[in-house]
Design a protein around this motif. Structure first.
Motif, PDB file in Angstrom:
ATOM      1  N   THR A 248      59.426  95.868  20.324  1.00 44.43           N
ATOM      2  CA  THR A 248      58.002  96.144  20.177  1.00 44.43           C
ATOM      3  C   THR A 248      57.161  95.807  21.401  1.00 44.43           C
ATOM      4  O   THR A 248      56.076  96.368  21.571  1.00 44.43           O
ATOM      5  CB  THR A 248      57.433  95.353  18.985  1.00 44.43           C
ATOM      6  OG1 THR A 248      57.779  93.967  19.141  1.00 44.43           O
ATOM      7  CG2 THR A 248      57.988  95.871  17.668  1.00 44.43           C
ATOM      8  N   HIS A 249      57.590  94.867  22.236  1.00 45.45           N
ATOM      9  CA  HIS A 249      56.744  94.419  23.342  1.00 45.45           C
ATOM     10  C   HIS A 249      57.602  93.677  24.353  1.00 45.45           C
ATOM     11  O   HIS A 249      58.729  93.271  24.064  1.00 45.45           O
ATOM     12  CB  HIS A 249      55.645  93.485  22.826  1.00 45.45           C
ATOM     13  CG  HIS A 249      56.194  92.256  22.166  1.00 45.45           C
ATOM     14  ND1 HIS A 249      56.671  92.262  20.872  1.00 45.45           N
ATOM     15  CD2 HIS A 249      56.367  90.986  22.617  1.00 45.45           C
ATOM     16  CE1 HIS A 249      57.107  91.053  20.552  1.00 45.45           C
ATOM     17  NE2 HIS A 249      56.940  90.260  21.604  1.00 45.45           N
ATOM     18  N   TRP A 250      57.061  93.465  25.533  1.00 45.84           N
ATOM     19  CA  TRP A 250      57.740  92.659  26.546  1.00 45.84           C
ATOM     20  C   TRP A 250      57.187  91.238  26.551  1.00 45.84           C
ATOM     21  O   TRP A 250      57.924  90.270  26.522  1.00 45.84           O
ATOM     22  CB  TRP A 250      57.577  93.312  27.922  1.00 45.84           C
ATOM     23  CG  TRP A 250      58.022  92.490  29.097  1.00 45.84           C
ATOM     24  CD1 TRP A 250      57.330  92.293  30.253  1.00 45.84           C
ATOM     25  CD2 TRP A 250      59.264  91.770  29.271  1.00 45.84           C
ATOM     26  NE1 TRP A 250      58.040  91.496  31.125  1.00 45.84           N
ATOM     27  CE2 TRP A 250      59.227  91.153  30.545  1.00 45.84           C
ATOM     28  CE3 TRP A 250      60.371  91.561  28.467  1.00 45.84           C
ATOM     29  CZ2 TRP A 250      60.271  90.367  31.030  1.00 45.84           C
ATOM     30  CZ3 TRP A 250      61.413  90.770  28.943  1.00 45.84           C
ATOM     31  CH2 TRP A 250      61.361  90.196  30.213  1.00 45.84           C
ATOM     32  N   THR A 251      55.873  91.100  26.556  1.00 47.11           N
ATOM     33  CA  THR A 251      55.281  89.773  26.622  1.00 47.11           C
ATOM     34  C   THR A 251      54.550  89.439  25.320  1.00 47.11           C
ATOM     35  O   THR A 251      54.156  90.316  24.559  1.00 47.11           O
ATOM     36  CB  THR A 251      54.278  89.682  27.782  1.00 47.11           C
ATOM     37  OG1 THR A 251      53.200  90.597  27.529  1.00 47.11           O
ATOM     38  CG2 THR A 251      54.931  90.053  29.101  1.00 47.11           C
ATOM     39  N   ILE A 252      54.350  88.159  25.112  1.00 40.89           N
ATOM     40  CA  ILE A 252      53.756  87.702  23.860  1.00 40.89           C
ATOM     41  C   ILE A 252      52.328  88.223  23.704  1.00 40.89           C
ATOM     42  O   ILE A 252      51.841  88.407  22.580  1.00 40.89           O
ATOM     43  CB  ILE A 252      53.802  86.153  23.769  1.00 40.89           C
ATOM     44  CG1 ILE A 252      53.620  85.681  22.327  1.00 40.89           C
ATOM     45  CG2 ILE A 252      52.791  85.518  24.704  1.00 40.89           C
ATOM     46  CD1 ILE A 252      54.768  86.031  21.409  1.00 40.89           C
ATOM     47  N   ALA A 253      51.645  88.499  24.811  1.00 39.60           N
ATOM     48  CA  ALA A 253      50.277  89.017  24.734  1.00 39.60           C
ATOM     49  C   ALA A 253      50.220  90.366  24.034  1.00 39.60           C
ATOM     50  O   ALA A 253      49.184  90.740  23.476  1.00 39.60           O
ATOM     51  CB  ALA A 253      49.676  89.139  26.140  1.00 39.60           C
ATOM     52  N   SER A 380      62.664  91.947  20.858  1.00 42.50           N
ATOM     53  CA  SER A 380      63.627  92.921  20.354  1.00 42.50           C
ATOM     54  C   SER A 380      64.411  92.345  19.187  1.00 42.50           C
ATOM     55  O   SER A 380      64.502  91.117  19.035  1.00 42.50           O
ATOM     56  CB  SER A 380      64.599  93.345  21.461  1.00 42.50           C
ATOM     57  OG  SER A 380      65.466  92.271  21.803  1.00 42.50           O
ATOM     58  N   GLY A 381      64.975  93.229  18.388  1.00 43.75           N
ATOM     59  CA  GLY A 381      65.813  92.797  17.276  1.00 43.75           C
ATOM     60  C   GLY A 381      66.914  93.806  17.023  1.00 43.75           C
ATOM     61  O   GLY A 381      66.708  95.013  17.173  1.00 43.75           O
ATOM     62  N   ALA A 382      68.086  93.322  16.667  1.00 45.24           N
ATOM     63  CA  ALA A 382      69.195  94.193  16.284  1.00 45.24           C
ATOM     64  C   ALA A 382      69.991  93.512  15.188  1.00 45.24           C
ATOM     65  O   ALA A 382      70.279  92.313  15.276  1.00 45.24           O
ATOM     66  CB  ALA A 382      70.094  94.513  17.471  1.00 45.24           C
TER      67      ALA A 382
END
Length: 389
Positions: A248-253, A380-382
């Motif tokens: 969904t994103h690279w950084t927590i922001a 990410s998740g798998a």
């Protein structure tokens, strides 16, 4: 035509002492050793490998940094299917999915998945130098500790929205340590209490030192082939029944919701739908535990409990040995080992549980396991659902 079914038929990990490899070696040597041992476990020769999948910080873009090319040369193989997908700690669950589709489509017969890291021996962690690109420009220049700061923000938000407590997070660390005490290969095996966790150094509020994974060396390998080949080899196959992946994103922001692990929701939903089973059919669960909050968010996202109920779900040592929800049975990244990208070790432990090879930590009559990796900063998740039948 008979359907080709992909199975896991061999696994191996690198022995460590005090979190370090037993002798000086390179990352390539570490991967070669576990590849050799996993192939021996499978009863397959190196020259039979025609699928190669790998990821790691050693394979970052740059001159000479072509992971599958470099590793295939080192191993002396010529694969016809390769995958260097790197989505962080969840990469290896994604690799199992990708290898399964390749095997079932006839693109390879034997797939080798590897990982190696010497971050403790080398006293380095490349993630600390994340460049200020994309949304990282809003974090790196201002001193955001990486990656712990992002996970701390998620923990703080979950506490704010749902009343989750530090004591509930500590339950996860304590339960995981109890599993590690049953695993001679675990780095940290001494007794741990909730009070110990709460009194350990605050690293990034609300996460204490003992809420955070270890820093160790490590190497792991997984071998996959067809069920028919496994039968001919006389090996007990572990079937890949379902899988899913997302990020969904690279950084927590840029995380869509700090208190919700969307990538795991997508990956878990797809894996359960493909496997065609319900949550109560899972006998053992192995999920990424880079931080205690990672576990709590993951359990909610995968649907083992409702959003906001993760703290109550893990209370009273529910996930510890003897509890009703066996979780991270080798000691996890919190107590067993954590060489930077831990996802492959989740798979290795799940396979060993399903094959009945875990000694005093063995889950009786385990048939089905769920494995979920997390990468980046909850990015990410798998998910993989594995079964012996």
């Amino acid at each position: 035509m008979t359907k080709r079914e992909a199975v896991i038929v061999g696994v191996a990990d690198l022995p460590l002492k005090d979190g370090k490899v037993l002798a000086p070696m390179s990352v390539l040597q570490a991967q070669a050793l576990v590849a050799r041992d996993a192939l021996k476990d499978a009863g397959i020769a190196m020259h039979e490998v025609d699928g190669l999948l790998t990821a790691g910080m050693w394979g970052l873009p740059g001159p000479g940094q072509l992971p599958t090319v470099t590793l295939s040369e080192y191993l002396g193989i010529t694969p016809r299917f390769v995958d260097g997908t790197n989505i962080g700690g969840s990469a290896f669950e994604a690799h199992v999915a990708h290898a399964a589709t390749a095997i079932e489509a006839g693109r390879c017969e034997v797939a080798l998945i590897t990982y190696g890291s010497l971050q403790k021996s080398e006293m380095s962690r490349n993630l600390a130098g994340r460049p200020a690109v994309l949304t990282m420009q809003y974090e790196t220049p201002w001193g955001m500790p990486t990656p712990v700061g992002g996970y701390a923000m998620a923990a703080k938000r979950h506490m704010h929205e749902y009343g989750t407590t530090s004591e509930q997070l500590a339950e996860i660390a304590v339960a995981t340590r109890k599993w590690a005490a049953l695993n001679p290969a675990a780095t940290m095996r001494e007794p741990l209490s909730i009070e110990d966790v709460l009194q350990s150094t605050m690293i990034s509020d609300p996460l204490h030192l003992l809420d955070i994974c270890l820093v160790t060396d490590g190497g792991g390998a997984v071998v996959m082939t067809t069920a028919e080949h496994a039968k001919a080899l006389g090996r007990k196959p572990v079937f890949v029944r379902g899988y899913g992946e997302s990020h969904t994103h690279w950084t927590i922001a840029a995380m869509p919701d700090l208190a919700r692990l969307t990538a795991a929701e997508v990956a878990g939903r797809d894996a359960f739908a493909m496997a065609g089973i319900r949550h109560d059919a899972i006998d053992v669960v192995e999920v990424y535990d880079s931080f205690t909050i990672t576990v709590l968010l993951t359990l909610e996202a995968l649907g083992f409990c409702k959003r906001g109920e993760g703290g109550a779900f893990v209370a009273n040592q529910r996930t510890a040995p003897g509890g009703v929800f066996p979780l991270n049975t080798n000691g996890g990244g919190l107590s067993y080992a954590h060489p930077g990208m831990y996802g492959i070790f989740l798979l290795i432990e799940a396979v060993r549980q399903l094959r009945g090879e875990c000694g005093p930590r063995q889950i009786q009559d385990a048939v089905t396991a769920l494995v979920h990796g997390t990468g980046g900063t909850l990015s990410s998740g798998a998910t993989c659902i594995l079964s012996t039948r």
